[in-house]
Motif scaffolding. Structure first.
Motif, PDB file in Angstrom:
ATOM      1  N   SER A 171      70.219  -1.357  73.891  1.00  0.00           N
ATOM      2  CA  SER A 171      69.633  -0.189  74.565  1.00  0.00           C
ATOM      3  C   SER A 171      68.778  -0.703  75.709  1.00  0.00           C
ATOM      4  CB  SER A 171      68.769   0.620  73.588  1.00  0.00           C
ATOM      5  OG  SER A 171      67.684  -0.173  73.116  1.00  0.00           O
ATOM      6  N   GLY A 172      68.240   0.225  76.500  1.00  0.00           N
ATOM      7  CA  GLY A 172      67.305  -0.177  77.533  1.00  0.00           C
ATOM      8  C   GLY A 172      65.984  -0.607  76.925  1.00  0.00           C
ATOM      9  N   LEU A 173      65.215  -1.384  77.662  1.00  0.00           N
ATOM     10  CA  LEU A 173      63.973  -1.936  77.114  1.00  0.00           C
ATOM     11  C   LEU A 173      62.856  -0.904  77.013  1.00  0.00           C
ATOM     12  CD1 LEU A 173      63.896  -5.499  78.724  1.00  0.00           C
ATOM     13  CD2 LEU A 173      64.926  -4.725  76.571  1.00  0.00           C
ATOM     14  N   SER A 174      63.064   0.289  77.550  1.00  0.00           N
ATOM     15  CA  SER A 174      62.118   1.385  77.335  1.00  0.00           C
ATOM     16  C   SER A 174      62.520   2.233  76.142  1.00  0.00           C
ATOM     17  CB  SER A 174      62.030   2.271  78.589  1.00  0.00           C
ATOM     18  OG  SER A 174      61.496   1.542  79.673  1.00  0.00           O
ATOM     19  N   GLN A 175      63.630   1.858  75.492  1.00  0.00           N
ATOM     20  CA  GLN A 175      64.157   2.601  74.348  1.00  0.00           C
ATOM     21  C   GLN A 175      64.360   1.626  73.185  1.00  0.00           C
ATOM     22  OE1 GLN A 175      64.803   5.960  74.347  1.00  0.00           O
ATOM     23  NE2 GLN A 175      64.161   6.205  76.479  1.00  0.00           N
ATOM     24  N   ILE A 176      63.262   1.084  72.657  1.00  0.00           N
ATOM     25  CA  ILE A 176      63.355   0.081  71.600  1.00  0.00           C
ATOM     26  C   ILE A 176      64.075   0.656  70.380  1.00  0.00           C
ATOM     27  CG2 ILE A 176      62.067  -1.420  70.043  1.00  0.00           C
ATOM     28  CD1 ILE A 176      61.943  -2.255  72.965  1.00  0.00           C
ATOM     29  N   TYR A 177      65.094  -0.077  69.926  1.00  0.00           N
ATOM     30  CA  TYR A 177      65.866   0.348  68.751  1.00  0.00           C
ATOM     31  C   TYR A 177      66.124  -0.874  67.880  1.00  0.00           C
ATOM     32  CZ  TYR A 177      69.639   2.163  65.881  1.00  0.00           C
ATOM     33  OH  TYR A 177      70.416   2.537  64.812  1.00  0.00           O
ATOM     34  N   PRO A 178      65.887  -0.718  66.543  1.00  0.00           N
ATOM     35  CA  PRO A 178      65.401   0.476  65.844  1.00  0.00           C
ATOM     36  C   PRO A 178      63.909   0.698  66.057  1.00  0.00           C
ATOM     37  CG  PRO A 178      65.655  -1.347  64.308  1.00  0.00           C
ATOM     38  CD  PRO A 178      66.194  -1.833  65.610  1.00  0.00           C
ATOM     39  N   ALA A 179      63.504   1.938  65.951  1.00  0.00           N
ATOM     40  CA  ALA A 179      62.097   2.292  66.185  1.00  0.00           C
ATOM     41  C   ALA A 179      61.168   1.550  65.230  1.00  0.00           C
ATOM     42  CB  ALA A 179      61.920   3.800  66.050  1.00  0.00           C
ATOM     43  N   ARG A 180      61.660   1.237  64.053  1.00  0.00           N
ATOM     44  CA  ARG A 180      60.843   0.543  63.066  1.00  0.00           C
ATOM     45  C   ARG A 180      60.415  -0.847  63.553  1.00  0.00           C
ATOM     46  NH1 ARG A 180      63.515  -0.306  57.245  1.00  0.00           N
ATOM     47  NH2 ARG A 180      64.230   1.801  57.777  1.00  0.00           N
ATOM     48  N   HIS A 181      61.138  -1.374  64.526  1.00  0.00           N
ATOM     49  CA  HIS A 181      60.833  -2.719  65.022  1.00  0.00           C
ATOM     50  C   HIS A 181      60.067  -2.716  66.345  1.00  0.00           C
ATOM     51  CE1 HIS A 181      63.880  -5.272  62.507  1.00  0.00           C
ATOM     52  NE2 HIS A 181      62.779  -4.954  61.848  1.00  0.00           N
ATOM     53  N   ARG A 182      59.434  -1.606  66.671  1.00  0.00           N
ATOM     54  CA  ARG A 182      58.646  -1.579  67.907  1.00  0.00           C
ATOM     55  C   ARG A 182      57.492  -2.564  67.856  1.00  0.00           C
ATOM     56  NH1 ARG A 182      58.591   5.018  68.665  1.00  0.00           N
ATOM     57  NH2 ARG A 182      60.694   5.176  69.568  1.00  0.00           N
ATOM     58  N   GLY A 183      56.838  -2.649  66.713  1.00  0.00           N
ATOM     59  CA  GLY A 183      55.748  -3.613  66.571  1.00  0.00           C
ATOM     60  C   GLY A 183      56.239  -5.039  66.695  1.00  0.00           C
ATOM     61  N   LEU A 184      57.391  -5.335  66.080  1.00  0.00           N
ATOM     62  CA  LEU A 184      57.981  -6.665  66.194  1.00  0.00           C
ATOM     63  C   LEU A 184      58.364  -6.958  67.636  1.00  0.00           C
ATOM     64  CD1 LEU A 184      59.138  -9.249  64.920  1.00  0.00           C
ATOM     65  CD2 LEU A 184      61.233  -7.963  64.404  1.00  0.00           C
ATOM     66  N   ALA A 185      58.902  -5.966  68.323  1.00  0.00           N
ATOM     67  CA  ALA A 185      59.275  -6.144  69.727  1.00  0.00           C
ATOM     68  C   ALA A 185      58.066  -6.495  70.583  1.00  0.00           C
ATOM     69  CB  ALA A 185      59.958  -4.887  70.260  1.00  0.00           C
ATOM     70  N   ALA A 186      56.936  -5.871  70.304  1.00  0.00           N
ATOM     71  CA  ALA A 186      55.713  -6.167  71.056  1.00  0.00           C
ATOM     72  C   ALA A 186      55.283  -7.616  70.854  1.00  0.00           C
ATOM     73  CB  ALA A 186      54.602  -5.214  70.638  1.00  0.00           C
ATOM     74  N   LYS A 187      55.425  -8.137  69.630  1.00  0.00           N
ATOM     75  CA  LYS A 187      55.080  -9.535  69.358  1.00  0.00           C
ATOM     76  C   LYS A 187      56.056 -10.483  70.054  1.00  0.00           C
ATOM     77  CE  LYS A 187      53.080  -8.497  64.821  1.00  0.00           C
ATOM     78  NZ  LYS A 187      53.220  -8.691  63.348  1.00  0.00           N
ATOM     79  N   ILE A 188      57.347 -10.113  70.044  1.00  0.00           N
ATOM     80  CA  ILE A 188      58.356 -10.952  70.693  1.00  0.00           C
ATOM     81  C   ILE A 188      58.067 -11.057  72.183  1.00  0.00           C
ATOM     82  CG2 ILE A 188      60.811 -11.082  71.307  1.00  0.00           C
ATOM     83  CD1 ILE A 188      61.396  -9.804  68.556  1.00  0.00           C
ATOM     84  N   LYS A 189      57.651  -9.961  72.788  1.00  0.00           N
ATOM     85  CA  LYS A 189      57.344  -9.966  74.217  1.00  0.00           C
ATOM     86  C   LYS A 189      56.246 -10.973  74.535  1.00  0.00           C
ATOM     87  CE  LYS A 189      54.866  -6.682  76.006  1.00  0.00           C
ATOM     88  NZ  LYS A 189      54.377  -5.385  76.545  1.00  0.00           N
ATOM     89  N   GLU A 190      55.308 -11.153  73.614  1.00  0.00           N
ATOM     90  CA  GLU A 190      54.193 -12.076  73.840  1.00  0.00           C
ATOM     91  C   GLU A 190      54.585 -13.522  73.578  1.00  0.00           C
ATOM     92  OE1 GLU A 190      51.321 -11.120  75.113  1.00  0.00           O
ATOM     93  OE2 GLU A 190      52.130  -9.082  75.200  1.00  0.00           O
ATOM     94  N   GLN A 191      55.606 -13.741  72.748  1.00  0.00           N
ATOM     95  CA  GLN A 191      55.962 -15.098  72.320  1.00  0.00           C
ATOM     96  C   GLN A 191      57.445 -15.374  72.580  1.00  0.00           C
ATOM     97  OE1 GLN A 191      53.742 -15.973  68.744  1.00  0.00           O
ATOM     98  NE2 GLN A 191      55.287 -17.452  68.072  1.00  0.00           N
ATOM     99  N   GLY A 192      57.972 -14.767  73.601  1.00  0.00           N
ATOM    100  CA  GLY A 192      59.382 -14.890  73.933  1.00  0.00           C
ATOM    101  C   GLY A 192      59.738 -13.813  74.939  1.00  0.00           C
ATOM    102  N   ALA A 193      60.833 -13.098  74.685  1.00  0.00           N
ATOM    103  CA  ALA A 193      61.225 -12.052  75.623  1.00  0.00           C
ATOM    104  C   ALA A 193      62.206 -11.085  74.982  1.00  0.00           C
ATOM    105  CB  ALA A 193      61.842 -12.651  76.885  1.00  0.00           C
ATOM    106  N   LEU A 194      62.189  -9.851  75.484  1.00  0.00           N
ATOM    107  CA  LEU A 194      63.193  -8.844  75.174  1.00  0.00           C
ATOM    108  C   LEU A 194      64.188  -8.840  76.336  1.00  0.00           C
ATOM    109  CD1 LEU A 194      60.762  -5.965  74.141  1.00  0.00           C
ATOM    110  CD2 LEU A 194      61.846  -7.639  72.624  1.00  0.00           C
TER     111      LEU A 194
END
Length: 366
Positions: A171-194
């Motif tokens: 999906s697009g990076l403004s549409q994080i999927y699955p929604a349950r992993h939004r918090g994980l996605a935020a951590k990945i952005k800080e220690q890697g990349a989406l």
């Protein structure tokens, strides 16, 4: 329009996929293509309606995309960008544009992908977590798809062990999927990349995920499959990996477990059976050397009188092959740390890998 806008206009042409874009780019850059006559573009396979939208795209959508790129940590990479990952550029129909949120430099670092079932067992989730920790200890970036189950555990294991991880989205990076992993996605952005090839506002669609899977394998030097049903997205990723010339690894499982049938089938078809991270490092060790060699040259002292690195661990290796688990037991260190230290010692010429483990070289003898 800017060159970036030309790239976006090219990727926004309706019914023009990656293969067609790759063919068009053989005849010029997006800017050069837009300057061609209608007859020239039609000879390249575009219809009049497609040409009209290429020349006069939906500007509001492009403007929204450019505004997204202006936000902190957001980047749009095109095929001609120096930050576009070389391995991905080599695959058939490489995404002409990549949207990245996070630290873009990790896209060019050596990567190993971990994929598997969304409905993974406890053992499968633990394996994903543990293998990810070992791979980042070996200076690899762990790449996966942010899905529930194995993917999420692989990202979490890499983060927990202080490594970097990339999440490739369907999906697009403004549409994080699955929604349950939004918090994980935020951590990945800080220690890697989406990462995504889809425009930021693109919603997750079933047809997006096979395309996402080819990017996961395309970025990586190898793909580890942990639990997969006979028909699953993970096997699609493995198939792409084989087509792209990547290594494919699989954890074996019980014949009574439906989520093991895919991995067992991969092994029967030639994938390497994996029991420990060492099995992976044996296949891709040369790339590990490339990943850490520059760091070693900057941090280790030079000269004949330099002290032996990791002396306690080096003392546990002798003239006969010593298995990694024995080295870990003798040195009272975790296996993943032992592997990292042995890899560095091998690069420096203090030990060498042989069937059954490691032996000390002449340079490693005090």
């Amino acid at each position: 329009m800017s060159q970036l806008e030309d790239w976006l206009a090219l990727t926004a042409i309706p019914q023009v996929g990656g293969v067609k874009v790759s063919r068009l780019l053989q005849h010029g850059t997006p800017t050069q293509l837009r300057a061609m006559s209608t007859d020239q573009l039609m000879s390249l396979g575009l219809s009049r309606s497609q040409i009209a939208l290429f020349r006069v795209p939906h500007q509001a959508r492009i403007d929204r995309c450019l505004m997204w790129a202006e936000q902190n940590d957001n980047t749009i990479l095109t095929l001609d960008s120096p930050y576009y990952p070389t391995l991905l550029k080599q695959i058939a129909a490489a995404p002409p544009v990549l949207f990245v949120c996070g630290q873009v430099e990790y896209l060019s670092a050596p990567q190993l992908a971990i994929v598997g079932s969304r409905a993974a067992s406890i053992d499968g989730r633990e394996s994903a977590y543990d293998f990810a920790g070992a791979l980042v200890a070996g200076n690899y970036v762990v790449t996966s798809g942010l899905a529930l189950g194995v993917d999420g555990q692989a990202h979490s294991g890499a983060l927990k062990h202080g490594g970097a991880t990339l999440a490739v989205l369907g999906s697009g990076l403004s549409q994080i999927y699955p929604a349950r992993h939004r918090g994980l996605a935020a951590k990945i952005k800080e220690q890697g990349a989406l990462v995504s090839e889809f425009w930021p506002d693109e919603k997750p669609r079933p047809q997006n995920f096979p395309r996402r899977n080819r990017v996961i394998s395309g970025l990586s030097v190898g793909v580890l499959v942990i639990e997969a049903a006979e028909k699953s997205g993970s096997l699609i990723t493995a198939r792409y990996a084989l087509e792209q010339g990547r290594e494919v690894f699989a954890l074996p499982g019980s014949i009574r477990h439906p989520e093991s049938r895919g991995c067992n089938a991969l092994i029967k078809s030639g994938a390497k059976l994996v029991e420990t991270p060492v099995d992976i490092f044996e296949e891709v060790g040369a790339l590990t050397e490339c990943a850490i060699n520059s760091q070693l040259s900057q941090t280790l002292p030079q000269g004949e009188d330099q002290q032996l690195p990791f002396p306690a661990l080096l003392a546990t290796v002798g003239n006969e092959a010593t298995p990694v688990d024995v080295v870990a037991e003798r040195s009272e260190q975790p296996v993943h740390e032992v592997m990292m230290q042995l890899l560095e010692l091998e690069l420096l010429g203090f030990v060498t890998s042989v069937p059954g483990g490691y032996i000390k070289t002449r340079r490693g003898k005090s």
